[in-house]
Design a protein around this motif. Structure first.
Motif, PDB file in Angstrom:
ATOM      1  N   VAL A  58       0.760  -1.402  -0.099  1.00 38.77           N
ATOM      2  CA  VAL A  58       0.037  -0.016   0.002  1.00 38.77           C
ATOM      3  C   VAL A  58       0.884   1.422   0.036  1.00 38.77           C
ATOM      4  O   VAL A  58       0.499   2.226  -0.616  1.00 38.77           O
ATOM      5  CB  VAL A  58      -1.205  -0.206   1.222  1.00 38.77           C
ATOM      6  N   GLU A  59       1.799   1.207   0.727  1.00 43.60           N
ATOM      7  CA  GLU A  59       2.808   2.422   0.932  1.00 43.60           C
ATOM      8  C   GLU A  59       3.418   2.885  -0.495  1.00 43.60           C
ATOM      9  O   GLU A  59       3.579   3.646  -0.957  1.00 43.60           O
ATOM     10  CB  GLU A  59       3.788   2.281   2.055  1.00 43.60           C
ATOM     11  N   GLN A  60       3.843   1.542  -1.174  1.00 47.95           N
ATOM     12  CA  GLN A  60       4.582   1.789  -2.404  1.00 47.95           C
ATOM     13  C   GLN A  60       3.771   2.178  -3.501  1.00 47.95           C
ATOM     14  O   GLN A  60       3.886   3.014  -4.281  1.00 47.95           O
ATOM     15  CB  GLN A  60       5.128   0.350  -2.717  1.00 47.95           C
ATOM     16  N   ARG A  61       2.321   1.615  -3.591  1.00 47.50           N
ATOM     17  CA  ARG A  61       1.394   2.048  -4.309  1.00 47.50           C
ATOM     18  C   ARG A  61       1.085   3.607  -4.248  1.00 47.50           C
ATOM     19  O   ARG A  61       1.120   4.418  -5.132  1.00 47.50           O
ATOM     20  CB  ARG A  61       0.047   1.387  -4.220  1.00 47.50           C
ATOM     21  N   TYR A  62       0.887   4.108  -2.878  1.00 47.91           N
ATOM     22  CA  TYR A  62       0.670   5.523  -2.665  1.00 47.91           C
ATOM     23  C   TYR A  62       2.039   6.351  -2.993  1.00 47.91           C
ATOM     24  O   TYR A  62       1.959   7.485  -3.700  1.00 47.91           O
ATOM     25  CB  TYR A  62       0.501   5.941  -1.119  1.00 47.91           C
ATOM     26  N   GLN A  63       3.139   6.044  -3.030  1.00 46.17           N
ATOM     27  CA  GLN A  63       4.461   6.395  -3.326  1.00 46.17           C
ATOM     28  C   GLN A  63       4.192   6.688  -4.951  1.00 46.17           C
ATOM     29  O   GLN A  63       4.665   7.793  -5.611  1.00 46.17           O
ATOM     30  CB  GLN A  63       5.713   6.002  -2.969  1.00 46.17           C
ATOM     31  N   TRP A 174       0.900   4.470 -13.619  1.00 47.65           N
ATOM     32  CA  TRP A 174       0.046   5.461 -13.237  1.00 47.65           C
ATOM     33  C   TRP A 174      -0.270   6.496 -14.003  1.00 47.65           C
ATOM     34  O   TRP A 174       0.629   7.441 -14.253  1.00 47.65           O
ATOM     35  CB  TRP A 174       0.029   5.969 -11.822  1.00 47.65           C
ATOM     36  N   LEU A 175      -1.139   6.703 -14.829  1.00 43.69           N
ATOM     37  CA  LEU A 175      -1.402   7.586 -15.914  1.00 43.69           C
ATOM     38  C   LEU A 175      -2.844   8.638 -15.598  1.00 43.69           C
ATOM     39  O   LEU A 175      -3.611   7.876 -14.775  1.00 43.69           O
ATOM     40  CB  LEU A 175      -1.736   7.145 -17.296  1.00 43.69           C
ATOM     41  N   THR A 176      -2.762   9.843 -15.900  1.00 42.15           N
ATOM     42  CA  THR A 176      -3.510  11.042 -15.538  1.00 42.15           C
ATOM     43  C   THR A 176      -4.776  10.674 -16.579  1.00 42.15           C
ATOM     44  O   THR A 176      -4.463  10.668 -17.697  1.00 42.15           O
ATOM     45  CB  THR A 176      -2.992  12.269 -15.547  1.00 42.15           C
ATOM     46  N   SER A 177      -5.962  10.415 -15.885  1.00 46.08           N
ATOM     47  CA  SER A 177      -7.244  10.303 -16.831  1.00 46.08           C
ATOM     48  C   SER A 177      -8.035  11.662 -16.824  1.00 46.08           C
ATOM     49  O   SER A 177      -9.069  11.450 -17.525  1.00 46.08           O
ATOM     50  CB  SER A 177      -7.879   8.797 -16.529  1.00 46.08           C
TER      51      SER A 177
END
Length: 183
Positions: A58-63, A174-177
């Protein structure tokens, strides 16, 4: 009594046998208790390890989300009419979905506008935070400043942007939609 055991010896042997039998029962109980304690400890250690692993994920996903949001905001607020094709390509590399379609549709018009006004904007991300996130989507708020120079403001003009970025996880990135300016 020759060759035989005396009643005293028999009683002593029975007592010794009883103690040995009790000790054996106690040893089996102790072994069973140790086996249960070992099992409980192992299960707890595995559960704790899984919790730590999940928390790190979870921490890595947030980073990763914050890094993508910061980079997207920086790309969006940093343009230079002399390199606008490169700058717009950077925005599109971090885009997906409706935002990518909208930005692509406006690129030709923006290219002309930026060139005519000799616009240069140098963005700087001040703060970023996540308002929600799950396995494959997130929303981040980003505050960015930029100094904009153009034909109307040759000495430069400071601008502050508050952006709400919707992000999607696509092929491990992670891409901006979606991008919205918020008050």
């Amino acid at each position: 009594m020759s060759g035989g055991l005396s009643s005293r010896s028999v009683r002593a042997l029975r007592r010794l046998g009883g103690r040995l039998a009790g000790a054996a029962r106690g040893g089996r109980a102790m072994a069973a208790g140790l086996a249960v304690a070992t099992t409980v400890t192992t299960v707890f250690a595995c559960w704790l390890g899984a919790q730590v692993y999940e928390q790190r994920a979870v921490e890595q996903r947030y980073q990763d989300i914050l890094a993508a949001a910061r980079q997207s905001a920086l790309n969006f607020t940093s343009i230079d009419y002399r390199h606008y094709e490169r700058d717009s390509t950077n925005v599109l590399k971090g885009a997906t979905g409706d935002f990518k379609k909208q930005f692509t549709a406006q690129t030709e018009q923006l290219t002309k506008l930026v060139a005519e006004n000799k616009s240069v904007s140098k963005g700087q991300v001040l703060e970023a935070g996540i308002t929600r996130a799950d396995e494959d989507s997130a929303r981040a708020l980003v505050v960015a400043d930029s100094k904009v120079t153009n034909t109307a403001a040759p000495d430069g003009q400071a601008r502050t942007y508050r952006l709400q970025l919707d992000l999607r996880l696509k092929n491990g990135r992670w891409l901006t939609s979606g991008v919205q300016f918020v008050g």
